[in-house]
Design a protein around this motif. Structure first.
Motif, PDB file in Angstrom:
ATOM      1  N   VAL A   1       3.004   5.821  -3.086  1.00  0.00           N
ATOM      2  CA  VAL A   1       4.135   6.600  -3.587  1.00  0.00           C
ATOM      3  C   VAL A   1       4.131   6.624  -5.114  1.00  0.00           C
ATOM      4  O   VAL A   1       4.342   7.679  -5.739  1.00  0.00           O
ATOM      5  CB  VAL A   1       5.471   6.041  -3.040  1.00  0.00           C
ATOM      6  CG1 VAL A   1       6.659   6.648  -3.758  1.00  0.00           C
ATOM      7  CG2 VAL A   1       5.572   6.287  -1.552  1.00  0.00           C
ATOM      8  N   LEU A   2       3.867   5.486  -5.744  1.00  0.00           N
ATOM      9  CA  LEU A   2       3.825   5.432  -7.207  1.00  0.00           C
ATOM     10  C   LEU A   2       2.685   6.278  -7.768  1.00  0.00           C
ATOM     11  O   LEU A   2       2.853   6.952  -8.793  1.00  0.00           O
ATOM     12  CB  LEU A   2       3.704   3.985  -7.683  1.00  0.00           C
ATOM     13  CG  LEU A   2       4.950   3.119  -7.536  1.00  0.00           C
ATOM     14  CD1 LEU A   2       4.653   1.682  -7.956  1.00  0.00           C
ATOM     15  CD2 LEU A   2       6.096   3.693  -8.342  1.00  0.00           C
ATOM     16  N   ILE A   3       1.529   6.264  -7.102  1.00  0.00           N
ATOM     17  CA  ILE A   3       0.411   7.091  -7.560  1.00  0.00           C
ATOM     18  C   ILE A   3       0.741   8.568  -7.397  1.00  0.00           C
ATOM     19  O   ILE A   3       0.431   9.390  -8.276  1.00  0.00           O
ATOM     20  CB  ILE A   3      -0.884   6.702  -6.833  1.00  0.00           C
ATOM     21  CG1 ILE A   3      -1.348   5.325  -7.306  1.00  0.00           C
ATOM     22  CG2 ILE A   3      -1.991   7.736  -7.073  1.00  0.00           C
ATOM     23  CD1 ILE A   3      -2.466   4.730  -6.503  1.00  0.00           C
ATOM     24  N   ALA A   4       1.403   8.920  -6.301  1.00  0.00           N
ATOM     25  CA  ALA A   4       1.811  10.314  -6.104  1.00  0.00           C
ATOM     26  C   ALA A   4       2.806  10.739  -7.187  1.00  0.00           C
ATOM     27  O   ALA A   4       2.703  11.852  -7.734  1.00  0.00           O
ATOM     28  CB  ALA A   4       2.412  10.490  -4.721  1.00  0.00           C
TER      29      ALA A   4
ATOM     30  N   VAL B   1      -4.369   5.797 -10.830  1.00  0.00           N
ATOM     31  CA  VAL B   1      -4.556   4.602  -9.991  1.00  0.00           C
ATOM     32  C   VAL B   1      -4.554   3.354 -10.869  1.00  0.00           C
ATOM     33  O   VAL B   1      -3.905   2.350 -10.538  1.00  0.00           O
ATOM     34  CB  VAL B   1      -5.872   4.701  -9.170  1.00  0.00           C
ATOM     35  CG1 VAL B   1      -6.180   3.381  -8.483  1.00  0.00           C
ATOM     36  CG2 VAL B   1      -5.785   5.829  -8.156  1.00  0.00           C
ATOM     37  N   LEU B   2      -5.243   3.412 -11.999  1.00  0.00           N
ATOM     38  CA  LEU B   2      -5.259   2.264 -12.911  1.00  0.00           C
ATOM     39  C   LEU B   2      -3.883   1.997 -13.516  1.00  0.00           C
ATOM     40  O   LEU B   2      -3.517   0.835 -13.740  1.00  0.00           O
ATOM     41  CB  LEU B   2      -6.297   2.485 -14.014  1.00  0.00           C
ATOM     42  CG  LEU B   2      -7.752   2.453 -13.552  1.00  0.00           C
ATOM     43  CD1 LEU B   2      -8.676   2.876 -14.682  1.00  0.00           C
ATOM     44  CD2 LEU B   2      -8.121   1.082 -13.031  1.00  0.00           C
ATOM     45  N   LEU B   3      -3.107   3.046 -13.761  1.00  0.00           N
ATOM     46  CA  LEU B   3      -1.751   2.874 -14.275  1.00  0.00           C
ATOM     47  C   LEU B   3      -0.885   2.133 -13.266  1.00  0.00           C
ATOM     48  O   LEU B   3      -0.172   1.181 -13.624  1.00  0.00           O
ATOM     49  CB  LEU B   3      -1.133   4.241 -14.601  1.00  0.00           C
ATOM     50  CG  LEU B   3       0.323   4.246 -15.055  1.00  0.00           C
ATOM     51  CD1 LEU B   3       0.450   3.618 -16.429  1.00  0.00           C
ATOM     52  CD2 LEU B   3       0.867   5.655 -15.054  1.00  0.00           C
ATOM     53  N   VAL B   4      -0.965   2.530 -12.008  1.00  0.00           N
ATOM     54  CA  VAL B   4      -0.188   1.855 -10.972  1.00  0.00           C
ATOM     55  C   VAL B   4      -0.693   0.424 -10.776  1.00  0.00           C
ATOM     56  O   VAL B   4       0.091  -0.485 -10.515  1.00  0.00           O
ATOM     57  CB  VAL B   4      -0.213   2.661  -9.658  1.00  0.00           C
ATOM     58  CG1 VAL B   4       0.412   1.892  -8.509  1.00  0.00           C
ATOM     59  CG2 VAL B   4       0.509   3.987  -9.857  1.00  0.00           C
ATOM     60  N   ASP B   5      -2.003   0.214 -10.927  1.00  0.00           N
ATOM     61  CA  ASP B   5      -2.561  -1.140 -10.856  1.00  0.00           C
ATOM     62  C   ASP B   5      -1.916  -2.034 -11.910  1.00  0.00           C
ATOM     63  O   ASP B   5      -1.587  -3.191 -11.633  1.00  0.00           O
ATOM     64  CB  ASP B   5      -4.074  -1.069 -11.037  1.00  0.00           C
ATOM     65  CG  ASP B   5      -4.721  -2.432 -11.213  1.00  0.00           C
ATOM     66  OD1 ASP B   5      -4.189  -3.421 -10.685  1.00  0.00           O
ATOM     67  OD2 ASP B   5      -5.767  -2.509 -11.873  1.00  0.00           O
TER      68      ASP B   5
ATOM     69  N   ASN C   1      -4.352  -4.588  -6.945  1.00  0.00           N
ATOM     70  CA  ASN C   1      -5.273  -4.905  -8.029  1.00  0.00           C
ATOM     71  C   ASN C   1      -6.600  -4.200  -7.839  1.00  0.00           C
ATOM     72  O   ASN C   1      -7.143  -4.178  -6.737  1.00  0.00           O
ATOM     73  CB  ASN C   1      -5.516  -6.418  -8.097  1.00  0.00           C
ATOM     74  CG  ASN C   1      -4.256  -7.182  -8.389  1.00  0.00           C
ATOM     75  OD1 ASN C   1      -3.545  -6.868  -9.322  1.00  0.00           O
ATOM     76  ND2 ASN C   1      -3.978  -8.186  -7.574  1.00  0.00           N
ATOM     77  N   THR C   2      -7.119  -3.656  -8.934  1.00  0.00           N
ATOM     78  CA  THR C   2      -8.480  -3.119  -8.947  1.00  0.00           C
ATOM     79  C   THR C   2      -9.257  -3.871 -10.016  1.00  0.00           C
ATOM     80  O   THR C   2      -8.678  -4.378 -10.975  1.00  0.00           O
ATOM     81  CB  THR C   2      -8.499  -1.610  -9.268  1.00  0.00           C
ATOM     82  OG1 THR C   2      -7.943  -1.400 -10.564  1.00  0.00           O
ATOM     83  CG2 THR C   2      -7.721  -0.807  -8.246  1.00  0.00           C
ATOM     84  N   SER C   3     -10.560  -3.920  -9.841  1.00  0.00           N
ATOM     85  CA  SER C   3     -11.364  -4.663 -10.813  1.00  0.00           C
ATOM     86  C   SER C   3     -11.870  -3.786 -11.946  1.00  0.00           C
ATOM     87  O   SER C   3     -12.594  -4.262 -12.804  1.00  0.00           O
ATOM     88  CB  SER C   3     -12.543  -5.346 -10.110  1.00  0.00           C
ATOM     89  OG  SER C   3     -13.395  -4.381  -9.542  1.00  0.00           O
TER      90      SER C   3
ATOM     91  N   ALA D   1       0.836  -1.206   0.000  1.00  0.00           N
ATOM     92  CA  ALA D   1       0.000   0.000   0.000  1.00  0.00           C
ATOM     93  C   ALA D   1       0.863   1.245   0.000  1.00  0.00           C
ATOM     94  O   ALA D   1       0.545   2.229  -0.683  1.00  0.00           O
ATOM     95  CB  ALA D   1      -0.925  -0.008   1.212  1.00  0.00           C
ATOM     96  N   ILE D   2       1.961   1.230   0.753  1.00  0.00           N
ATOM     97  CA  ILE D   2       2.869   2.384   0.770  1.00  0.00           C
ATOM     98  C   ILE D   2       3.515   2.564  -0.606  1.00  0.00           C
ATOM     99  O   ILE D   2       3.582   3.681  -1.128  1.00  0.00           O
ATOM    100  CB  ILE D   2       3.935   2.221   1.869  1.00  0.00           C
ATOM    101  CG1 ILE D   2       3.280   2.352   3.243  1.00  0.00           C
ATOM    102  CG2 ILE D   2       5.041   3.256   1.714  1.00  0.00           C
ATOM    103  CD1 ILE D   2       4.197   2.088   4.402  1.00  0.00           C
TER     104      ILE D   2
END
Length: 115
Positions: free
Chosen positions: A38-41, A75-79, A86-88, A33-34
């Motif tokens: 960080v990647l999303i930021a 968020v989807l890019l980091v996913d 993972n996101t659905s 999660a951390i």
């Protein structure tokens, strides 16, 4: 020091949001999660910034909706970059972005702004 605390609280918000509040989102551990936060930021600070500059007129007309969509896309890019996050789909990523923003606002209200 405040920056490190901000990263840890954002990771906590991602972990709580993904684990308990948003169906369709899965994070393996608090460490993941951390890393995801960080990647999303970083994605928001680089790619997201460029996209916000390019879409400024549309963003202005939609009162920031395009900016929210760009955040969800980050968020989807980091996913796609991480196997432990993972996101659905778009809807679950959008709910995650909303929940994380609300949790961060609550954390900041509890901690207070020190200047």
């Amino acid at each position: 020091m405040r920056f490190i605390i901000e990263i840890l609280l954002t990771g906590l918000a991602f972990f709580i949001g993904a684990s308990f509040l948003v169906p369709g989102v899965h994070i393996d551990s608090y460490g993941s999660a951390i890393i995801a936060s960080v990647l999303i930021a970083l994605a928001n600070a680089t790619i997201g910034f460029i996209l916000r500059l390019l879409t400024f007129p549309i963003n202005f007309l939609t009162l920031g909706l395009v900016s929210f969509i760009i955040t969800v896309l980050m968020v989807l890019l980091v996913d796609n970059m991480m196997t432990s996050f993972n996101t659905s789909g778009f809807i679950s990523a959008a709910f995650l972005a909303i929940i994380v923003a609300l949790l961060k606002a609550i954390f900041n209200a509890i901690a207070g702004e020190k200047e």
